[in-house]
Design a protein around this motif. Sequence first.
Motif, PDB file in Angstrom:
ATOM      1  N   ILE A 185      -8.461   2.470  -3.319  1.00  0.00           N
ATOM      2  CA  ILE A 185      -7.734   2.148  -4.545  1.00  0.00           C
ATOM      3  C   ILE A 185      -7.071   0.779  -4.401  1.00  0.00           C
ATOM      4  O   ILE A 185      -7.147  -0.060  -5.293  1.00  0.00           O
ATOM      5  CB  ILE A 185      -6.695   3.241  -4.874  1.00  0.00           C
ATOM      6  CG1 ILE A 185      -7.411   4.547  -5.239  1.00  0.00           C
ATOM      7  CG2 ILE A 185      -5.787   2.791  -6.010  1.00  0.00           C
ATOM      8  CD1 ILE A 185      -6.492   5.745  -5.338  1.00  0.00           C
ATOM      9  N   MET A 186      -6.436   0.551  -3.257  1.00  0.00           N
ATOM     10  CA  MET A 186      -5.774  -0.727  -3.005  1.00  0.00           C
ATOM     11  C   MET A 186      -6.789  -1.862  -3.043  1.00  0.00           C
ATOM     12  O   MET A 186      -6.558  -2.892  -3.684  1.00  0.00           O
ATOM     13  CB  MET A 186      -5.069  -0.679  -1.642  1.00  0.00           C
ATOM     14  CG  MET A 186      -4.272  -1.889  -1.320  1.00  0.00           C
ATOM     15  SD  MET A 186      -2.759  -1.858  -2.299  1.00  0.00           S
ATOM     16  CE  MET A 186      -1.866  -3.175  -1.542  1.00  0.00           C
TER      17      MET A 186
ATOM     18  N   GLN B 117      -7.984   8.422  -0.956  1.00  0.00           N
ATOM     19  CA  GLN B 117      -8.540   7.116  -0.638  1.00  0.00           C
ATOM     20  C   GLN B 117      -7.647   5.954  -1.060  1.00  0.00           C
ATOM     21  O   GLN B 117      -8.064   5.052  -1.778  1.00  0.00           O
ATOM     22  CB  GLN B 117      -9.923   6.973  -1.264  1.00  0.00           C
ATOM     23  CG  GLN B 117     -10.878   8.065  -0.857  1.00  0.00           C
ATOM     24  CD  GLN B 117     -12.185   8.011  -1.613  1.00  0.00           C
ATOM     25  OE1 GLN B 117     -12.277   7.411  -2.671  1.00  0.00           O
ATOM     26  NE2 GLN B 117     -13.200   8.636  -1.081  1.00  0.00           N
ATOM     27  N   ILE B 118      -6.405   5.939  -0.610  1.00  0.00           N
ATOM     28  CA  ILE B 118      -5.473   4.883  -0.990  1.00  0.00           C
ATOM     29  C   ILE B 118      -6.009   3.512  -0.584  1.00  0.00           C
ATOM     30  O   ILE B 118      -5.805   2.529  -1.301  1.00  0.00           O
ATOM     31  CB  ILE B 118      -4.052   5.136  -0.428  1.00  0.00           C
ATOM     32  CG1 ILE B 118      -3.041   4.155  -1.029  1.00  0.00           C
ATOM     33  CG2 ILE B 118      -4.040   5.057   1.077  1.00  0.00           C
ATOM     34  CD1 ILE B 118      -2.787   4.322  -2.481  1.00  0.00           C
ATOM     35  N   ASP B 119      -6.746   3.439   0.534  1.00  0.00           N
ATOM     36  CA  ASP B 119      -7.301   2.153   0.955  1.00  0.00           C
ATOM     37  C   ASP B 119      -8.303   1.625  -0.065  1.00  0.00           C
ATOM     38  O   ASP B 119      -8.301   0.440  -0.391  1.00  0.00           O
ATOM     39  CB  ASP B 119      -7.970   2.272   2.323  1.00  0.00           C
ATOM     40  CG  ASP B 119      -6.965   2.499   3.438  1.00  0.00           C
ATOM     41  OD1 ASP B 119      -5.832   1.975   3.331  1.00  0.00           O
ATOM     42  OD2 ASP B 119      -7.304   3.200   4.406  1.00  0.00           O
TER      43      ASP B 119
ATOM     44  N   LYS C  99       0.834  -1.202   0.000  1.00  0.00           N
ATOM     45  CA  LYS C  99       0.000   0.000   0.000  1.00  0.00           C
ATOM     46  C   LYS C  99       0.870   1.253   0.000  1.00  0.00           C
ATOM     47  O   LYS C  99       0.599   2.205  -0.737  1.00  0.00           O
ATOM     48  CB  LYS C  99      -0.957  -0.002   1.189  1.00  0.00           C
ATOM     49  CG  LYS C  99      -1.884   1.197   1.199  1.00  0.00           C
ATOM     50  CD  LYS C  99      -3.028   1.086   2.186  1.00  0.00           C
ATOM     51  CE  LYS C  99      -2.587   0.974   3.595  1.00  0.00           C
ATOM     52  NZ  LYS C  99      -3.715   1.092   4.550  1.00  0.00           N
TER      53      LYS C  99
ATOM     54  N   LEU D 222       1.556   6.418  -7.075  1.00  0.00           N
ATOM     55  CA  LEU D 222       0.425   7.235  -7.527  1.00  0.00           C
ATOM     56  C   LEU D 222       0.699   8.728  -7.361  1.00  0.00           C
ATOM     57  O   LEU D 222       0.124   9.544  -8.081  1.00  0.00           O
ATOM     58  CB  LEU D 222      -0.847   6.839  -6.783  1.00  0.00           C
ATOM     59  CG  LEU D 222      -1.418   5.474  -7.149  1.00  0.00           C
ATOM     60  CD1 LEU D 222      -2.599   5.134  -6.248  1.00  0.00           C
ATOM     61  CD2 LEU D 222      -1.823   5.428  -8.614  1.00  0.00           C
ATOM     62  N   GLN D 223       1.582   9.093  -6.454  1.00  0.00           N
ATOM     63  CA  GLN D 223       1.914  10.508  -6.283  1.00  0.00           C
ATOM     64  C   GLN D 223       2.604  11.067  -7.524  1.00  0.00           C
ATOM     65  O   GLN D 223       2.603  12.270  -7.736  1.00  0.00           O
ATOM     66  CB  GLN D 223       2.749  10.706  -5.029  1.00  0.00           C
ATOM     67  CG  GLN D 223       1.908  10.546  -3.781  1.00  0.00           C
ATOM     68  CD  GLN D 223       2.703  10.557  -2.497  1.00  0.00           C
ATOM     69  OE1 GLN D 223       3.896  10.267  -2.478  1.00  0.00           O
ATOM     70  NE2 GLN D 223       2.037  10.880  -1.402  1.00  0.00           N
TER      71      GLN D 223
ATOM     72  N   LYS E 235      -3.194  15.368  -3.388  1.00  0.00           N
ATOM     73  CA  LYS E 235      -2.629  14.166  -2.775  1.00  0.00           C
ATOM     74  C   LYS E 235      -3.422  12.966  -3.269  1.00  0.00           C
ATOM     75  O   LYS E 235      -4.500  13.110  -3.825  1.00  0.00           O
ATOM     76  CB  LYS E 235      -2.655  14.258  -1.252  1.00  0.00           C
ATOM     77  CG  LYS E 235      -4.031  14.424  -0.660  1.00  0.00           C
ATOM     78  CD  LYS E 235      -3.966  14.564   0.836  1.00  0.00           C
ATOM     79  CE  LYS E 235      -5.386  14.745   1.368  1.00  0.00           C
ATOM     80  NZ  LYS E 235      -5.411  14.810   2.809  1.00  0.00           N
ATOM     81  N   VAL E 236      -2.885  11.794  -3.061  1.00  0.00           N
ATOM     82  CA  VAL E 236      -3.565  10.579  -3.513  1.00  0.00           C
ATOM     83  C   VAL E 236      -4.761  10.327  -2.598  1.00  0.00           C
ATOM     84  O   VAL E 236      -4.604  10.126  -1.397  1.00  0.00           O
ATOM     85  CB  VAL E 236      -2.608   9.376  -3.495  1.00  0.00           C
ATOM     86  CG1 VAL E 236      -3.334   8.120  -3.925  1.00  0.00           C
ATOM     87  CG2 VAL E 236      -1.413   9.630  -4.400  1.00  0.00           C
TER      88      VAL E 236
ATOM     89  N   LYS F  10       1.034   4.033  -2.982  1.00  0.00           N
ATOM     90  CA  LYS F  10       0.766   5.450  -2.705  1.00  0.00           C
ATOM     91  C   LYS F  10       1.883   6.326  -3.268  1.00  0.00           C
ATOM     92  O   LYS F  10       1.606   7.351  -3.906  1.00  0.00           O
ATOM     93  CB  LYS F  10       0.609   5.675  -1.207  1.00  0.00           C
ATOM     94  CG  LYS F  10       0.231   7.090  -0.853  1.00  0.00           C
ATOM     95  CD  LYS F  10      -0.029   7.243   0.623  1.00  0.00           C
ATOM     96  CE  LYS F  10      -0.432   8.675   0.921  1.00  0.00           C
ATOM     97  NZ  LYS F  10      -0.818   8.842   2.315  1.00  0.00           N
TER      98      LYS F  10
END
Length: 95
Positions: A56-57, A52-54, A31, A38-39, A49-50, A35
């Motif tokens: 997306i993952m 909802q990384i959770d 994760k 994706l930045q 900023k990226v 992140k």
Amino acid sequence: MPTQLEMALDTMLRIFHQYSCKEGDRFKLSKGELKMLLQELTDFLSLQKVPQIDKIMLDLDANKDNKVDFNEFVIMVAALTVACNHYFVEQLKKK
């Protein structure tokens, strides 16, 4: 001399592995690695900023191993490319 498409594919492979080797399994993105990767798109996607990384993952991790392998990564790249193309086409239609 490689073609532009060959260079694009090479770049995609290199970027994935540049980030996947930072921690844990060097052939999958954690994760945190995802992140960071994706930045690189924040300017392109006009994001601060990226988000909802959770989420997306969760969406990318098809086999639910809490990592993103190259196949799952390519699906994300393809989806982003399709979305960008759709936006580009819509902008051209407005002209």
